[in-house]
Design an enzyme around this catalytic site. Structure first.
Site, short mmCIF file in Angstrom:
data_model
loop_
_atom_site.label_atom_id
_atom_site.label_comp_id
_atom_site.label_asym_id
_atom_site.label_seq_id
_atom_site.Cartn_x
_atom_site.Cartn_y
_atom_site.Cartn_z
N HIS A 122 -1.49 10.04 5.48
CA HIS A 122 -2.50 10.72 4.66
C HIS A 122 -2.42 12.25 4.84
O HIS A 122 -2.56 12.99 3.88
CB HIS A 122 -3.90 10.21 5.00
CG HIS A 122 -4.15 8.82 4.45
ND1 HIS A 122 -5.08 7.96 4.95
CD2 HIS A 122 -3.55 8.16 3.42
CE1 HIS A 122 -5.07 6.83 4.26
NE2 HIS A 122 -4.14 6.93 3.33
N ASP A 172 2.74 -2.95 4.39
CA ASP A 172 2.97 -1.53 4.70
C ASP A 172 4.37 -1.41 5.30
O ASP A 172 4.54 -1.42 6.52
CB ASP A 172 1.93 -1.05 5.72
CG ASP A 172 0.51 -1.19 5.21
OD1 ASP A 172 0.12 -0.39 4.36
OD2 ASP A 172 -0.21 -2.11 5.65
N GLU A 200 -9.17 -11.46 6.54
CA GLU A 200 -8.17 -10.83 7.40
C GLU A 200 -8.61 -10.96 8.86
O GLU A 200 -7.79 -11.01 9.77
CB GLU A 200 -8.11 -9.34 7.02
CG GLU A 200 -6.74 -8.80 6.83
CD GLU A 200 -6.78 -7.34 6.43
OE1 GLU A 200 -7.68 -6.91 5.68
OE2 GLU A 200 -5.86 -6.62 6.87
N HIS A 203 0.87 -1.19 0.00
CA HIS A 203 0.00 0.00 0.00
C HIS A 203 0.90 1.23 0.00
O HIS A 203 1.76 1.37 0.88
CB HIS A 203 -0.88 0.02 1.24
CG HIS A 203 -1.80 -1.15 1.35
ND1 HIS A 203 -3.09 -1.14 0.86
CD2 HIS A 203 -1.62 -2.38 1.90
CE1 HIS A 203 -3.66 -2.31 1.11
NE2 HIS A 203 -2.81 -3.08 1.74
P1 IMP Z 1 -3.15 4.09 0.63
O1 IMP Z 1 -4.27 3.28 0.01
O2 IMP Z 1 -2.00 4.32 -0.29
O3 IMP Z 1 -3.67 5.36 1.25
O4 IMP Z 1 -2.51 3.19 1.80
C1 IMP Z 1 -3.06 3.10 3.09
C2 IMP Z 1 -4.40 2.41 3.08
O5 IMP Z 1 -4.25 1.03 2.69
C3 IMP Z 1 -5.07 2.30 4.46
O6 IMP Z 1 -5.78 3.48 4.77
C4 IMP Z 1 -5.98 1.10 4.29
O7 IMP Z 1 -7.18 1.46 3.66
C5 IMP Z 1 -5.20 0.21 3.34
N1 IMP Z 1 -4.45 -0.84 4.07
C6 IMP Z 1 -3.17 -0.85 4.41
N2 IMP Z 1 -2.86 -2.00 5.05
C7 IMP Z 1 -3.98 -2.73 5.08
C8 IMP Z 1 -4.29 -4.03 5.58
O8 IMP Z 1 -3.47 -4.78 6.13
N3 IMP Z 1 -5.59 -4.42 5.44
C9 IMP Z 1 -6.54 -3.67 4.84
N4 IMP Z 1 -6.26 -2.46 4.34
C10 IMP Z 1 -5.00 -2.00 4.46
ZN ZN Z 2 -2.91 -5.00 2.69
#
Ligand code: IMP
Ligand code: ZN
Length: 329
Positions: free
Chosen positions: A57, A269, A187, A16
């Site tokens: 964010h 992450d 999950e 992500h």
């Molecule tokens: P972004 O989508 O680039 O903003 O990355 C962060 C977002 O990825 C978070 O706000 C979550 O919505 C999602 N995310 C990151 N890690 C996980 C996970 O382990 N499970 C589910 N969603 C995740």
């Molecule tokens: Zn993920």
């Protein structure tokens, strides 16, 4: 062995964007030290984990910072000998940026980076959002897939698994429009949703923690998983830190290894969990007793599960084979 895990060419399929920002990048963006500290905790749970993303964010609320972090994250993966990276991110509207400007900024970062790595983009739906909001995002994703077919490859479902649901129709539409599908699945324990997702037969699933009966799933789900052979994106550190898995030794990946089911190792992450793909490989060696040959095969097989073109896959296979001839004979 640590050196081996760093130098082996790797394939990252589950990262992500905003969860992957390093401390250095956050500091560059003016984040306070205390915020960076919270972001890098080693004893959190799944709910706390979702609060941490707000740090990243807040730091990426305009197109320039989004483009900048995209290039930084790509560079850090390339420096870790990742040959091929699938970045995923949730299109997000901010005061000075529309959802589509956000996507454009990420694509801009991908097309302008200078690192020796192939990068593709998956766009995520946040399961917390309403079906109407998600439908709007799917429209934009399809639009960008048409504009940048070599970059925008797939759609992901992510976000806090305790909220929202899997809207199958949206994924059917995305698939119909040529997008690959990678869906966070099981999950947390939610057998009904996990069965719906498996029935949809995505191209890949993320985590799959609560599928096997010994890790809280069911015989029925495991039989489906065995029959469908959907490649699973395994994120060791993420699961242990978020405490959805008891320990590395008892990680659900053991069931995939035992039943010879397809999986890849991923970071999820890397910023939030202070990891890297090399570290994930090393953990697999330390706790799961995987040897060099097995680790190399994980990299090679991950090429097959990727959303790269056939030509790109062939080139990656050649690079991995050459590396093996030089380093493993
Ligand atoms: P972004 O989508 O680039 O903003 O990355 C962060 C977002 O990825 C978070 O706000 C979550 O919505 C999602 N995310 C990151 N890690 C996980 C996970 O382990 N499970 C589910 N969603 C995740
Ligand atoms: Zn993920």
């Amino acid at each position: 062995m640590e050196k081996f895990c760093v130098s082996i060419p790797k394939i990252e399929l589950h990262a992500h964007l905003n969860g992957s920002l390093s401390r250095a990048t956050l500091k560059d963006l003016g984040c306070l030290e205390e915020d960076v500290q919270i972001y890098n905790k080693s004893d959190i749970d799944l709910q706390t984990c979702f609060q941490l993303f707000s740090v990243a964010h807040k730091a990426t609320s305009d197109v320039n910072s989004v483009k900048y972090v995209t290039k930084q994250v790509i560079k850090e993966f390339a420096d870790d000998n990742v040959l091929y990276l699938e970045l995923r991110t949730t299109p997000r509207e901010e005061q000075n940026m529309t959802e589509e400007e956000y996507i454009e900024a990420v694509v801009d970062g991908i097309t302008s980076h200078k690192s020796p790595i192939v990068v593709k983009l998956l766009l995520s739906l946040d399961r917390r959002r309403s079906i109407e909001e998600q439908r709007k995002t799917v429209k934009s994703i399809i639009k960008f897939k048409k504009l940048y077919p070599d970059i925008v490859k797939g759609i992901d479902l992510s976000g806090n698994p305790s909220f929202g649901e899997f809207y199958e129709d949206l994924f059917i539409e995305a698939r119909y429009n040529g997008l690959f599908t990678a869906i966070h699945c099981a999950e947390i324990k939610n057998d009904i949703e996990a069965e719906r997702i498996l029935n949809f037969n995505p191209d890949r699933i993320g985590h799959g923690t609560f599928l096997h009966p010994e890790s809280g799933g069911s015989q029925r789900l495991w039989q489906m998983n065995k029959m469908l052979q959907i490649p699973t994106e395994i994120c060791l550190t993420s699961n242990v830190i978020c405490r959805t898995t008891k320990s590395y030794k008892e990680h659900h990946i053991q069931a995939w290894i035992k039943d010879e089911l397809p999986f890849s190792l991923c970071t999820d992450d890397k910023g939030v969990f202070n990891t890297s793909l090399s570290k994930e490989f090393f953990l697999a060696y330390q706790h799961l007793n995987l040897n060099r040959e097995q680790l190399w095969k994980i990299s090679r097989n991950s090429i097959d599960y990727s959303f790269a073109s056939n030509r790109e896959k062939q080139e990656l296979r050649i690079k991995l084979k050459e590396w093996r001839q030089e380093n493993m004979q």
